[in-house]
Design a protein around this motif. Structure first.
Motif, PDB file in Angstrom:
ATOM      1  N   ARG A   1       0.913  -1.044  -0.015  1.00  0.00           N
ATOM      2  CA  ARG A   1       0.016   0.149  -0.006  1.00  0.00           C
ATOM      3  C   ARG A   1       0.931   1.284  -0.232  1.00  0.00           C
ATOM      4  NH1 ARG A   1      -1.627   2.845   4.528  1.00  0.00           N
ATOM      5  NH2 ARG A   1      -1.563   1.309   5.958  1.00  0.00           N
ATOM      6  N   GLN A   2       0.213   2.314  -0.452  1.00  0.00           N
ATOM      7  CA  GLN A   2       0.975   3.658  -0.655  1.00  0.00           C
ATOM      8  C   GLN A   2       0.682   4.253   0.836  1.00  0.00           C
ATOM      9  OE1 GLN A   2      -0.623   5.626  -3.972  1.00  0.00           O
ATOM     10  NE2 GLN A   2       0.592   4.591  -5.218  1.00  0.00           N
ATOM     11  N   ILE A   3       1.651   4.540   1.382  1.00  0.00           N
ATOM     12  CA  ILE A   3       1.789   5.639   2.603  1.00  0.00           C
ATOM     13  C   ILE A   3       2.573   6.686   2.273  1.00  0.00           C
ATOM     14  CG2 ILE A   3       2.221   5.816   5.048  1.00  0.00           C
ATOM     15  CD1 ILE A   3       2.460   2.768   5.246  1.00  0.00           C
ATOM     16  N   ILE A   4       1.385   8.042   2.268  1.00  0.00           N
ATOM     17  CA  ILE A   4       1.956   9.405   1.892  1.00  0.00           C
ATOM     18  C   ILE A   4       2.781   9.930   2.892  1.00  0.00           C
ATOM     19  CG2 ILE A   4      -0.074   9.319   0.094  1.00  0.00           C
ATOM     20  CD1 ILE A   4      -1.158  11.427   2.124  1.00  0.00           C
ATOM     21  N   SER A   5       3.474  11.168   2.492  1.00  0.00           N
ATOM     22  CA  SER A   5       4.228  11.927   3.312  1.00  0.00           C
ATOM     23  C   SER A   5       4.337  13.215   2.744  1.00  0.00           C
ATOM     24  CB  SER A   5       5.499  11.348   4.018  1.00  0.00           C
ATOM     25  OG  SER A   5       6.235  11.200   2.739  1.00  0.00           O
ATOM     26  N   ALA A   6       4.332  14.429   3.725  1.00  0.00           N
ATOM     27  CA  ALA A   6       4.357  15.687   3.205  1.00  0.00           C
ATOM     28  C   ALA A   6       5.623  16.497   3.395  1.00  0.00           C
ATOM     29  CB  ALA A   6       3.218  16.499   3.617  1.00  0.00           C
ATOM     30  N   SER A   7       6.595  15.537   3.933  1.00  0.00           N
ATOM     31  CA  SER A   7       7.924  16.174   4.018  1.00  0.00           C
ATOM     32  C   SER A   7       8.948  15.052   4.194  1.00  0.00           C
ATOM     33  CB  SER A   7       7.872  17.037   5.231  1.00  0.00           C
ATOM     34  OG  SER A   7       7.687  16.101   6.617  1.00  0.00           O
ATOM     35  N   GLN A   8      10.056  15.290   4.136  1.00  0.00           N
ATOM     36  CA  GLN A   8      11.203  14.252   4.486  1.00  0.00           C
ATOM     37  C   GLN A   8      11.119  13.858   5.823  1.00  0.00           C
ATOM     38  OE1 GLN A   8      12.870  12.688   2.248  1.00  0.00           O
ATOM     39  NE2 GLN A   8      14.530  11.816   3.882  1.00  0.00           N
ATOM     40  N   GLY A   9      10.805  14.567   6.718  1.00  0.00           N
ATOM     41  CA  GLY A   9      10.725  14.209   8.150  1.00  0.00           C
ATOM     42  C   GLY A   9       9.596  13.118   8.351  1.00  0.00           C
ATOM     43  N   GLU A  10       8.500  13.289   7.720  1.00  0.00           N
ATOM     44  CA  GLU A  10       7.222  12.455   7.959  1.00  0.00           C
ATOM     45  C   GLU A  10       7.752  11.096   7.055  1.00  0.00           C
ATOM     46  OE1 GLU A  10       3.559  13.773   6.453  1.00  0.00           O
ATOM     47  OE2 GLU A  10       3.583  15.693   7.342  1.00  0.00           O
ATOM     48  N   ARG A  11       8.501  11.219   6.102  1.00  0.00           N
ATOM     49  CA  ARG A  11       8.900   9.941   5.592  1.00  0.00           C
ATOM     50  C   ARG A  11       9.917   8.986   6.162  1.00  0.00           C
ATOM     51  NH1 ARG A  11      13.085   8.352   2.190  1.00  0.00           N
ATOM     52  NH2 ARG A  11      12.687   6.618   0.718  1.00  0.00           N
ATOM     53  N   GLU A  12      10.800   9.873   6.970  1.00  0.00           N
ATOM     54  CA  GLU A  12      11.516   9.270   7.718  1.00  0.00           C
ATOM     55  C   GLU A  12      10.971   8.705   8.941  1.00  0.00           C
ATOM     56  OE1 GLU A  12      14.583  12.229   8.729  1.00  0.00           O
ATOM     57  OE2 GLU A  12      15.618  11.940   6.747  1.00  0.00           O
ATOM     58  N   THR A  13       9.833   9.291   9.517  1.00  0.00           N
ATOM     59  CA  THR A  13       9.400   8.662  10.528  1.00  0.00           C
ATOM     60  C   THR A  13       8.365   7.535  10.338  1.00  0.00           C
ATOM     61  OG1 THR A  13       9.168  10.903  11.499  1.00  0.00           O
ATOM     62  CG2 THR A  13       7.521   9.263  12.334  1.00  0.00           C
TER      63      THR A  13
END
Length: 231
Positions: free
Chosen positions: A45-57
């Motif tokens: 599944r795709q899990i979205i992120s709106a920033s690099q910080g969100e992606r890393e988390t």
């Protein structure tokens, strides 16, 4: 109608289940998504992120051995802010764990946390959380994300996208015979599977079968040991 029995057919990943979608273009955010398979869904599944910080988390959360599911942009919650006004807040992620624990995660740069006094706001949000939404709230800034841990978590997610049950089984059997520390290279050599065994050992670390220091880059020279509750 033709009945397909072959389970190896390509299945496209499911779209995000996020409750909020970001605009296609923005000067304030960096959009992206991570492909992930959680134990709860057993489907990519795709899990979205709106920033690099969100992606890393997101990557660090997915690497937790006891994670059950990760919900991106869950439904917003209402709360009374420190100034007495009714407001709403949408957490970045809601992590569900195998023991039933639910943790609402807010991701923000440390500078914004200080400037906006967000910790006080988060306390107000926590006080007014609806029953059953989450058991805990967590604030994650760049200070909580170790860069090498993130890199290891990113590799883990990549290796999970290349499942290899045979290699996982061989490495699991080798781990059963361990009673002390060894190099990952020792397991690789004993397995006879080369890089396949390295990837399987990497997965075994995050499955909780092996102990390793994930704040150092995991390589064939990494020292691992069986979990204490196994020995």
């Amino acid at each position: 109608m033709t009945k397909f029995e072959n389970d190896d057919l390509y299945r496209p990943p499911l779209p995000t289940i996020a409750g909020l979608m970001f605009p296609a273009r923005s000067k304030l955010t960096v959009h992206g998504f991570t492909l992930a398979m959680t134990p709860a869904e057993q489907r990519w599944r795709q899990i979205i992120s709106a920033s690099q910080g969100e992606r890393e988390t997101c990557l660090l959360s997915l690497a937790m051995p006891d994670l059950w599911n990760l919900i991106d942009q869950p439904k917003p919650v209402s709360f009374v802010d420190v100034d007495g006004r009714q407001r709403t807040h949408r957490f970045d992620y809601l992590a569900e764990f195998k023991n039933g624990l639910r943790v609402a995660i807010a991701v923000k740069p440390a500078e914004r946390v200080m400037r906006l006094n967000f910790k006080a706001t988060l306390q107000a949000i926590k006080r007014d959380l609806p029953l059953g939404f989450a058991d805990r709230v967590a604030l994650v800034t760049e200070r909580e994300r170790h860069k090498i841990e993130v890199r290891n978590a990113e590799l883990l997610n990549f290796f999970r996208r290349c499942p290899d049950q045979e290699a996982d089984s061989v490495v699991a059997d080798l781990i059963e015979g361990l009673f002390g520390e060894v190099l990952i290279n020792d397991l690789v050599q004993k397995s006879g599977l080369g890089a396949r065994a390295f990837r399987a050992t990497f997965r075994a670390i995050y499955a909780g079968l092996l102990n390793a220091d994930t704040r150092h880059m995991i390589s064939i020279n990494t020292i691992v040991a069986p979990r204490k509750d196994k020995a």
